[in-house]
Design a protein around this motif. Sequence first.
Motif, PDB file in Angstrom:
ATOM      1  N   LEU A   8      17.587   6.141   8.758  1.00 25.44           N
ATOM      2  CA  LEU A   8      16.693   5.033   8.433  1.00 25.44           C
ATOM      3  C   LEU A   8      15.974   5.348   7.137  1.00 25.44           C
ATOM      4  CD1 LEU A   8      15.506   2.336   9.414  1.00 25.44           C
ATOM      5  CD2 LEU A   8      13.705   3.643  10.552  1.00 25.44           C
ATOM      6  N   GLN A   9      16.077   4.459   6.162  1.00 22.79           N
ATOM      7  CA  GLN A   9      15.541   4.733   4.846  1.00 22.79           C
ATOM      8  C   GLN A   9      14.039   4.457   4.770  1.00 22.79           C
ATOM      9  OE1 GLN A   9      17.685   5.940   2.252  1.00 22.79           O
ATOM     10  NE2 GLN A   9      18.813   6.199   4.153  1.00 22.79           N
ATOM     11  N   GLY A  10      13.385   5.142   3.828  1.00 22.01           N
ATOM     12  CA  GLY A  10      11.966   4.932   3.614  1.00 22.01           C
ATOM     13  C   GLY A  10      11.709   3.676   2.798  1.00 22.01           C
ATOM     14  N   GLY A  11      10.389   3.418   2.516  1.00 22.07           N
ATOM     15  CA  GLY A  11      10.012   2.232   1.759  1.00 22.07           C
ATOM     16  C   GLY A  11      10.566   2.275   0.350  1.00 22.07           C
ATOM     17  N   SER A  12      11.040   1.153  -0.134  1.00 18.11           N
ATOM     18  CA  SER A  12      11.654   1.134  -1.449  1.00 18.11           C
ATOM     19  C   SER A  12      10.697   0.676  -2.530  1.00 18.11           C
ATOM     20  CB  SER A  12      12.889   0.230  -1.431  1.00 18.11           C
ATOM     21  OG  SER A  12      12.530  -1.075  -1.014  1.00 18.11           O
ATOM     22  N   THR A  13       9.608  -0.013  -2.172  1.00 17.17           N
ATOM     23  CA  THR A  13       8.647  -0.448  -3.182  1.00 17.17           C
ATOM     24  C   THR A  13       7.457   0.499  -3.218  1.00 17.17           C
ATOM     25  OG1 THR A  13       7.306  -1.839  -1.721  1.00 17.17           O
ATOM     26  CG2 THR A  13       9.270  -2.851  -2.697  1.00 17.17           C
ATOM     27  N   ILE A  14       6.728   0.441  -4.314  1.00 16.25           N
ATOM     28  CA  ILE A  14       5.523   1.265  -4.431  1.00 16.25           C
ATOM     29  C   ILE A  14       4.535   0.911  -3.326  1.00 16.25           C
ATOM     30  CG2 ILE A  14       3.429   1.496  -5.837  1.00 16.25           C
ATOM     31  CD1 ILE A  14       5.238   1.728  -8.284  1.00 16.25           C
ATOM     32  N   THR A  15       4.387  -0.366  -3.044  1.00 19.06           N
ATOM     33  CA  THR A  15       3.448  -0.792  -2.003  1.00 19.06           C
ATOM     34  C   THR A  15       3.856  -0.235  -0.644  1.00 19.06           C
ATOM     35  OG1 THR A  15       3.092  -2.840  -3.250  1.00 19.06           O
ATOM     36  CG2 THR A  15       2.294  -2.780  -0.985  1.00 19.06           C
ATOM     37  N   GLN A  16       5.125  -0.292  -0.316  1.00 14.02           N
ATOM     38  CA  GLN A  16       5.594   0.239   0.966  1.00 14.02           C
ATOM     39  C   GLN A  16       5.377   1.746   1.055  1.00 14.02           C
ATOM     40  OE1 GLN A  16       9.454  -2.290   0.624  1.00 14.02           O
ATOM     41  NE2 GLN A  16       9.464  -1.484   2.696  1.00 14.02           N
ATOM     42  N   GLN A  17       5.659   2.463  -0.019  1.00 13.75           N
ATOM     43  CA  GLN A  17       5.448   3.910  -0.015  1.00 13.75           C
ATOM     44  C   GLN A  17       3.965   4.235   0.172  1.00 13.75           C
ATOM     45  OE1 GLN A  17       7.611   6.117  -3.153  1.00 13.75           O
ATOM     46  NE2 GLN A  17       8.713   4.225  -3.555  1.00 13.75           N
ATOM     47  N   TYR A  18       3.107   3.466  -0.482  1.00 12.51           N
ATOM     48  CA  TYR A  18       1.663   3.685  -0.356  1.00 12.51           C
ATOM     49  C   TYR A  18       1.196   3.391   1.064  1.00 12.51           C
ATOM     50  CZ  TYR A  18      -3.348   3.105  -1.243  1.00 12.51           C
ATOM     51  OH  TYR A  18      -4.717   3.195  -1.205  1.00 12.51           O
ATOM     52  N   VAL A  19       1.731   2.346   1.668  1.00 16.21           N
ATOM     53  CA  VAL A  19       1.376   2.004   3.051  1.00 16.21           C
ATOM     54  C   VAL A  19       1.779   3.134   3.990  1.00 16.21           C
ATOM     55  CG1 VAL A  19       2.015   0.494   4.976  1.00 16.21           C
ATOM     56  CG2 VAL A  19       1.369  -0.497   2.770  1.00 16.21           C
ATOM     57  N   ASP A  38      -5.705  -6.259  -5.089  1.00 17.33           N
ATOM     58  CA  ASP A  38      -5.227  -6.336  -6.461  1.00 17.33           C
ATOM     59  C   ASP A  38      -4.146  -5.278  -6.679  1.00 17.33           C
ATOM     60  OD1 ASP A  38      -5.503  -5.356  -9.501  1.00 17.33           O
ATOM     61  OD2 ASP A  38      -6.094  -7.464  -9.362  1.00 17.33           O
ATOM     62  N   LYS A  39      -3.123  -5.637  -7.434  1.00 19.23           N
ATOM     63  CA  LYS A  39      -2.020  -4.701  -7.681  1.00 19.23           C
ATOM     64  C   LYS A  39      -2.510  -3.420  -8.351  1.00 19.23           C
ATOM     65  CE  LYS A  39       1.983  -6.787  -6.494  1.00 19.23           C
ATOM     66  NZ  LYS A  39       3.100  -6.167  -5.774  1.00 19.23           N
ATOM     67  N   LYS A  40      -3.508  -3.525  -9.195  1.00 15.64           N
ATOM     68  CA  LYS A  40      -4.029  -2.334  -9.865  1.00 15.64           C
ATOM     69  C   LYS A  40      -4.641  -1.360  -8.855  1.00 15.64           C
ATOM     70  CE  LYS A  40      -4.953  -4.399 -14.397  1.00 15.64           C
ATOM     71  NZ  LYS A  40      -5.997  -4.682 -15.425  1.00 15.64           N
ATOM     72  N   GLU A  41      -5.297  -1.922  -7.849  1.00 15.25           N
ATOM     73  CA  GLU A  41      -5.900  -1.085  -6.820  1.00 15.25           C
ATOM     74  C   GLU A  41      -4.825  -0.349  -6.025  1.00 15.25           C
ATOM     75  OE1 GLU A  41      -9.093  -1.559  -3.117  1.00 15.25           O
ATOM     76  OE2 GLU A  41      -8.533  -3.294  -4.344  1.00 15.25           O
ATOM     77  N   ILE A  42      -3.727  -1.065  -5.730  1.00 15.98           N
ATOM     78  CA  ILE A  42      -2.618  -0.426  -5.011  1.00 15.98           C
ATOM     79  C   ILE A  42      -1.998   0.673  -5.862  1.00 15.98           C
ATOM     80  CG2 ILE A  42      -0.317  -0.804  -4.054  1.00 15.98           C
ATOM     81  CD1 ILE A  42      -1.218  -3.626  -3.308  1.00 15.98           C
ATOM     82  N   LEU A  43      -1.780   0.390  -7.150  1.00 12.95           N
ATOM     83  CA  LEU A  43      -1.168   1.379  -8.037  1.00 12.95           C
ATOM     84  C   LEU A  43      -2.060   2.614  -8.175  1.00 12.95           C
ATOM     85  CD1 LEU A  43       1.177   2.099  -9.910  1.00 12.95           C
ATOM     86  CD2 LEU A  43      -0.060   0.974 -11.783  1.00 12.95           C
TER      87      LEU A  43
END
Length: 783
Positions: free
Chosen positions: A168-179, A208-213
Amino acid sequence: MTPSGRQGRYDAWRNRERYHIARTLGGNDFSEIVEDCTVSEGRRKAAPVRRRGKRHWALRVLGWLAALFFLGVIAVTAVFFIGYQTTDIPDPNKAFATNTTTVYFSDNKTPIGSFFDQNRRSVPLSQIPKTVQDAVIAAEDRTFWTNPGISPSGMARAAFNIARGQQLQGGSTITQQYVKIMYLTQDRTFSRKFSELFIATKLSRQKDKKEILEGYLNTIYFGEGAYGVAAAGDAYFSKANPAQLSIGEAALLATVLNNPTRFDTDSTEPVVKQRVLDRYRYVLDGMKQTGTITEADYAKWSKAVPPIHKKKKANRFKGVQGFLLDMARKELSRLGVPDDQISGGGLRITTTFDKNLQQKMNASIAERPKNKGDLHIGMASVRPGTGELVAMYGGSDYLASQLNWATLRARPGSSFKPFAVAAALDSGDFNIYSTFQGDSPIEVQGLKLKNEFNDDYGDVTLKQATEQSINTAFYDLIDKQLDNGPSKLVDMAEKVGIPKTTALERGRNNPSTVLGPDPYASPVEMANAYATFAAEGMYVPVHTIKKVDYPGNAKDWTDAQLPHKQVISKELADQVNYVLQDVVEGPKGTGKLAKDLDRPVAGKTGTAGGVAVEHRAANAKCDGCKDGSDTLTSWWTGYTAGYNSPTDSKGLATSVLYRAGKTGESDLDPFSDDAAFFGGNWPLRTWLAYMEPALGDTDKAEFPEPSDDALKDSPTPTYTPSNTPSNTPSNTPSNTPTNTPTNTPTNTPTNTPTNKPTKTHTPKWPTIPTGGPPTPGNGDGNQ
């Protein structure tokens, strides 16, 4: 009745039928009605009634499929909507930085150490340059600013991998990895994955996307114990301030965060270095496409990865144990454990390394030439039938050099010959008494290939050829008598445990493959391959991890999950063991020094010749006049009996390799007073220094005898060794072992070997020495 009569009666019957039809339909003119009936009948025959039915069913099936597709879309949408509505964003996982992973010896009590000091430092996004931000986005999620927090294509890819039975693969987006880092666990389960999707989607809408990044850049793992880009810059480039990072340095950090083990910047392996460079250029190309850097910037920085300026590793990596920790870390990564979890997941790792055996191996390294110089020893010991690497020596200090001489592949020389013996016996066309040409040279594919020192032996049996490591007999076997011999040799080597590599696959077409002229195997791999013979044909992958204990309720991993395969028959293994015991017990055996162990031993010497790195420029100028003049590797791999089952295995298979020079490509001969640095001398002495205390007072088990058919008498071959050739040393070196040698030579070797012979040059296919020191009077200097 004649055929014409039968036809006449049939025609009359048909006319009566047509007449009745005509009367029923109300017609008057019989011929018209008949004609109409005939036409109607013809039309009925021509009508594609069945085709129309097939078309009808095809349309119905397509309709059902379309309906099911739309129902599936509606169902998936409904499930996602319900999941989205019912999933709340949990509180941030304040303990994501939790525990250090600890590594233990096989007793699960004595710690070897831990991998890294936890290095975590957060900085606001305003202090992270745009080049650094864009490098990470180019590497991990190029649609970060526009996507809804998830990647449909990534989800489809993960579903496809799951359908194929992959992990089972991990999150592919930055947001998913951060979650996954901040809100969830590291468990790779479907429920966790669905929660990740829903939370990532909500988080992308509410934050905000900046906050996630910013959160991502301060928590993601970069390797070297570094969490967050500020800690990573300090760990890799000694730059604590991200604003000091160059474009290339930012791109390299973005390269390694994808998988710090796969993109290991410390690796000296060409394939890994190329992998890092390719990924690094991929990141730079993404930065160029988004306009972060110019074409000129790309041209400047894409030539090579920037130099690394790492801080010194912690003392936990000091000494021999640093190699044990590093090998365990790499194996965890191969098992699919995420790098951040390896470093800080609070795992309890039990290795296969036996504390007592490891101490004995460390002590055995003292049995080596006194003139150490730039001399390296790689050593590995495997428990037959289990695949457990119970002890390993890769170098004296991991902090001084990360080159692990126990895992680096090298030329195996004649230690590859046992795989030829097994391939020949397995073919059914030969037995241990089959005879082969022992004279030198032998012509193969238009090339004249020779024994060491060009000795002649006459016709010899397979058993004798192995005992004395006679090159030409093995050329005769593999390249002349065994159908498709080199390929069958490679098949056998891979079957019993030598990894399939590009170099080994090339050996399928190489007339010198039987003498191991290329870097086919490491001591770890060679020990495990010989362990397959010791375990009566049972192969288990060599490994260093015995158990992984995860915190919480996650399912633990144990090496019981590894495959156990009977790759060759017990009868074949018994025959190989019988032949390899003669290398020790035979009167002219190249490994007779192993008799000092005072128990049954099987094994093989190996010495590979070539041109040392310091002589290659001169060799090129003289058109190859020095080919084969130097000894580049020297081996002894030997094993003892005692295997009954994977849970009852008392023997050991241990391989010792000597190399010289910074890269391991220098000449070994100056470190020995022998005619060459033979495997039957120093490598075997070092092996004895470990095996004697390692086995101690354990039962002196015997190897099972081969069947009577395998040992039945055969005609005695002609065996007439020639006189010692003129290029054989006239005087025996004073430290040449006798039948019962001491473990320490009487004289200290000098930098220049005594009476080193000049070896006959053979263009392109150099003479390759193969193992043990020459014995006076028998001329067997090819061992």
